[in-house]
Design a protein around this motif. Structure first.
Motif, PDB file in Angstrom:
ATOM      1  N   GLU A 100       0.818  -1.202   0.000  1.00 16.97           N
ATOM      2  CA  GLU A 100       0.000   0.000   0.000  1.00 16.97           C
ATOM      3  C   GLU A 100       0.864   1.269   0.000  1.00 16.97           C
ATOM      4  O   GLU A 100       0.568   2.241  -0.718  1.00 16.97           O
ATOM      5  CB  GLU A 100      -0.924   0.002   1.227  1.00 16.97           C
ATOM      6  CG  GLU A 100      -1.746   1.268   1.406  1.00 16.97           C
ATOM      7  CD  GLU A 100      -2.710   1.529   0.262  1.00 16.97           C
ATOM      8  OE1 GLU A 100      -3.067   2.704   0.045  1.00 16.97           O
ATOM      9  OE2 GLU A 100      -3.094   0.564  -0.435  1.00 16.97           O
ATOM     10  N   LYS A 101       1.930   1.277   0.778  1.00 13.24           N
ATOM     11  CA  LYS A 101       2.799   2.455   0.843  1.00 13.24           C
ATOM     12  C   LYS A 101       3.412   2.756  -0.522  1.00 13.24           C
ATOM     13  O   LYS A 101       3.506   3.925  -0.937  1.00 13.24           O
ATOM     14  CB  LYS A 101       3.901   2.232   1.884  1.00 13.24           C
ATOM     15  CG  LYS A 101       4.817   3.435   2.056  1.00 13.24           C
ATOM     16  CD  LYS A 101       5.883   3.152   3.128  1.00 13.24           C
ATOM     17  CE  LYS A 101       6.819   4.343   3.270  1.00 13.24           C
ATOM     18  NZ  LYS A 101       7.880   4.083   4.286  1.00 13.24           N
TER      19      LYS A 101
ATOM     20  N   ARG B 268       2.142   1.918  -3.477  1.00 10.11           N
ATOM     21  CA  ARG B 268       1.086   2.399  -4.368  1.00 10.11           C
ATOM     22  C   ARG B 268       0.842   3.897  -4.172  1.00 10.11           C
ATOM     23  O   ARG B 268       0.682   4.644  -5.139  1.00 10.11           O
ATOM     24  CB  ARG B 268      -0.214   1.625  -4.117  1.00 10.11           C
ATOM     25  CG  ARG B 268      -0.289   0.294  -4.874  1.00 10.11           C
ATOM     26  CD  ARG B 268      -1.628  -0.362  -4.665  1.00 10.11           C
ATOM     27  NE  ARG B 268      -1.654  -1.148  -3.443  1.00 10.11           N
ATOM     28  CZ  ARG B 268      -2.756  -1.572  -2.846  1.00 10.11           C
ATOM     29  NH1 ARG B 268      -3.941  -1.233  -3.333  1.00 10.11           N
ATOM     30  NH2 ARG B 268      -2.698  -2.305  -1.765  1.00 10.11           N
ATOM     31  N   GLN B 269       0.829   4.327  -2.938  1.00  6.41           N
ATOM     32  CA  GLN B 269       0.614   5.740  -2.657  1.00  6.41           C
ATOM     33  C   GLN B 269       1.773   6.596  -3.171  1.00  6.41           C
ATOM     34  O   GLN B 269       1.574   7.702  -3.692  1.00  6.41           O
ATOM     35  CB  GLN B 269       0.436   5.951  -1.143  1.00  6.41           C
ATOM     36  CG  GLN B 269      -0.834   5.339  -0.567  1.00  6.41           C
ATOM     37  CD  GLN B 269      -2.092   5.903  -1.216  1.00  6.41           C
ATOM     38  OE1 GLN B 269      -2.186   7.096  -1.479  1.00  6.41           O
ATOM     39  NE2 GLN B 269      -3.053   5.021  -1.476  1.00  6.41           N
TER      40      GLN B 269
ATOM     41  N   ARG C   5       1.584   9.546  -6.021  1.00  6.07           N
ATOM     42  CA  ARG C   5       2.149  10.877  -5.756  1.00  6.07           C
ATOM     43  C   ARG C   5       3.118  11.278  -6.860  1.00  6.07           C
ATOM     44  O   ARG C   5       3.128  12.424  -7.310  1.00  6.07           O
ATOM     45  CB  ARG C   5       2.843  10.870  -4.400  1.00  6.07           C
ATOM     46  CG  ARG C   5       3.494  12.200  -4.032  1.00  6.07           C
ATOM     47  CD  ARG C   5       4.141  12.098  -2.664  1.00  6.07           C
ATOM     48  NE  ARG C   5       4.953  13.281  -2.380  1.00  6.07           N
ATOM     49  CZ  ARG C   5       5.680  13.429  -1.284  1.00  6.07           C
ATOM     50  NH1 ARG C   5       5.679  12.483  -0.353  1.00  6.07           N
ATOM     51  NH2 ARG C   5       6.386  14.521  -1.105  1.00  6.07           N
TER      52      ARG C   5
END
Length: 470
Positions: free
Chosen positions: A262-263, A265-266, A270
């Motif tokens: 998840e980190k 993907r974020q 960005r």
């Protein structure tokens, strides 16, 4: 020391080996119907090899009727006979041997602790057995990675694969590649592969490890997702996602988004949407060029690796990539006129020009090792022009190195790139682009490689060639 003296001594040792006089060692080489008895002298073997010195002094050394008995089923008689001859008189003949024989010999030198011979065999392999890697890369790499002493061979073959990535990547071989070797390749900065292709190959490799998982990620069960995630997770950080375009990410990576933490993907979102970060993860862009800068519908990283070899005039691998390529001009973005060409490309040093011929799959171009500034002929023996019959096949390239060095490059601010001498009959140089973006070719100072006489470029690009020291 006079060679006559020591050659006589070596000849006597060779005679001792062939005569078997006073032998006290019997080596059973090979196994079953291929087994053969070889005879030697323990004093000679102990003097030449730490392996034999230890073996003869150990309590486990078998003796029968006063003779040492050695069983070496994993070393063929032919290999062991060659090694014994080397130990007695320093002779080894590899000239007429194939790659399999030489690789088996190298494995035997490692087992018998013959470091100097191993170094010699590795150097011979590198010099003469380049093609052998292409025939069976997986088997060769597995053997090399099993032996810590094969450092030269390991470095050499990894460099070949990095610069000729289609030996493994994009082939069926990728699925059988051991994880350790895959990791070693992916962390390297000189891997000549577009980053989206790194991702595509990783997905293919992961399916090869989990053949029961369906190919369509939208149909995966929770268990299938867990299997793929577990298999792929170690390699995710090695992908330079900052060198994958947003379009490529949407089409090729997004369907597998749940394999990404998840980190991450974020961070990728960005990068694409906000643009305030330049790099994702801990690995920098690979050394050929920044793929977002390349982002070309003409060439990919494999072409740049080939150009680098052509620049160095080497058919095989470079000793570490010594060049990178920076995009200076793209016709569809910056314009096709002579003015913009010289504004962007003069005083930039060496450049590669690449053009895609409209309504064909052909690519043409040339290398200027000097610069485009001035109004004059420039002399260099190092320039070349090239033609690829198909943009989909980097192996279809033909290169024409300059014949008339004094007419290699023409600098003229009213023209775009000009390679070779002007041909008055055809009103063209060997490769030229006029101020209207029209291209032509007439053989003069370069060999005839069948570049079309006149053509229009669908697009063209110019790359600055940056040289790295060390």
């Amino acid at each position: 020391m006079d060679p006559i003296l020591y050659l006589e001594i070596l000849k006597n040792f060779e005679t001792l080996l062939t005569s078997k006089k006073n032998y006290d060692v019997i080596i059973l080489a090979g196994e079953e119907q291929h087994q053969k008895e070889l005879y030697a002298h323990s004093t000679v073997l102990r003097c030449q090899s730490n392996y034999f010195d230890t073996a003869f002094s150990s309590s486990w050394a078998e003796k029968r009727n006063g003779k040492f008995i050695f069983k070496k089923p994993n070393i063929s008689p032919y290999i062991l006979e060659a090694i014994l001859r080397y130990l007695y008189c320093g002779k080894i003949n590899l000239a007429d041997k194939n790659g399999t024989y030489i690789l088996n010999l190298l494995v035997a030198t490692d087992e018998l602790d013959l470091y100097s011979l191993g170094e010699y065999v590795q150097e011979f392999f590198i010099k003469y057995q380049y093609q052998f890697l292409k025939n069976d890369p997986i088997a060769i790499l597995e053997i090399i990675f099993q032996h810590e002493t094969f450092i030269k061979l390991k470095d050499y073959f990894l460099e070949i694969i990095c610069q000729e990535s289609d030996i493994l990547f994009g082939t069926d071989n990728i699925q059988a590649l051991p994880a350790q070797i895959l990791e070693t390749l992916l962390i390297r900065e000189d891997l000549a592969l577009d980053e989206i292709e790194v991702w595509n190959n990783l997905i293919v490799w992961t399916h090869g490890q989990q053949p029961t998982v369906r190919k369509d990620p939208s149909k995966w069960t929770h268990d299938e997702l867990a299997l793929m995630e577990k298999t792929l997770s170690h390699f995710i950080p090695m992908v330079r996602f900052h060198d994958i375009s947003s379009k490529e990410f949407y089409n090729k990576v997004l369907p597998y988004q749940y394999l990404l933490p998840e980190k991450l993907r974020q961070e990728i979102l960005r990068f694409y949407l906000v643009g305030d970060i330049k790099k994702i993860g801990s690995y920098p862009s690979r050394t050929l060029c920044n793929a977002n800068e390349l982002n070309s519908n003409i060439i990919n990283a494999k072409y740049l690796a080939l150009f680098a070899r052509w620049i160095e005039k080497k058919d095989k691998v470079l000793k570490r990539m010594s060049h990178s390529f920076n995009l200076l001009l793209r016709g569809s973005r910056d314009g096709f006129g002579a003015k913009v060409f010289h504004e962007r490309c003069d005083n930039k040093g060496a450049t590669i020009v690449v053009a895609k011929i409209k309504e064909t799959h052909k690519i043409v171009g040339g290398y200027n090792p000097l610069d485009w500034e001035g109004h004059c002929l420039k002399n260099t023996p190092d320039s070349f022009i090239f033609l690829f019959e198909s943009c989909d096949d980097v192996n279809a390239g033909k290169i024409g190195r300059v014949i008339e060095a004094e007419n290699a490059i023409v600098c003229d601010h009213s023209w775009g790139p000009l390679f070779g001498r002007y041909h008055s009959e055809f009103n063209s140089n060997d490769l030229s682009m006029n101020d209207d973006g029209k291209w032509s070719s007439a053989t003069n100072a370069y060999p005839n490689i069948n570049i079309p006489r006149k053509f229009t470029a669908e697009d063209y690009e110019v790359y600055q060639v940056v040289y790295h020291i060390g």
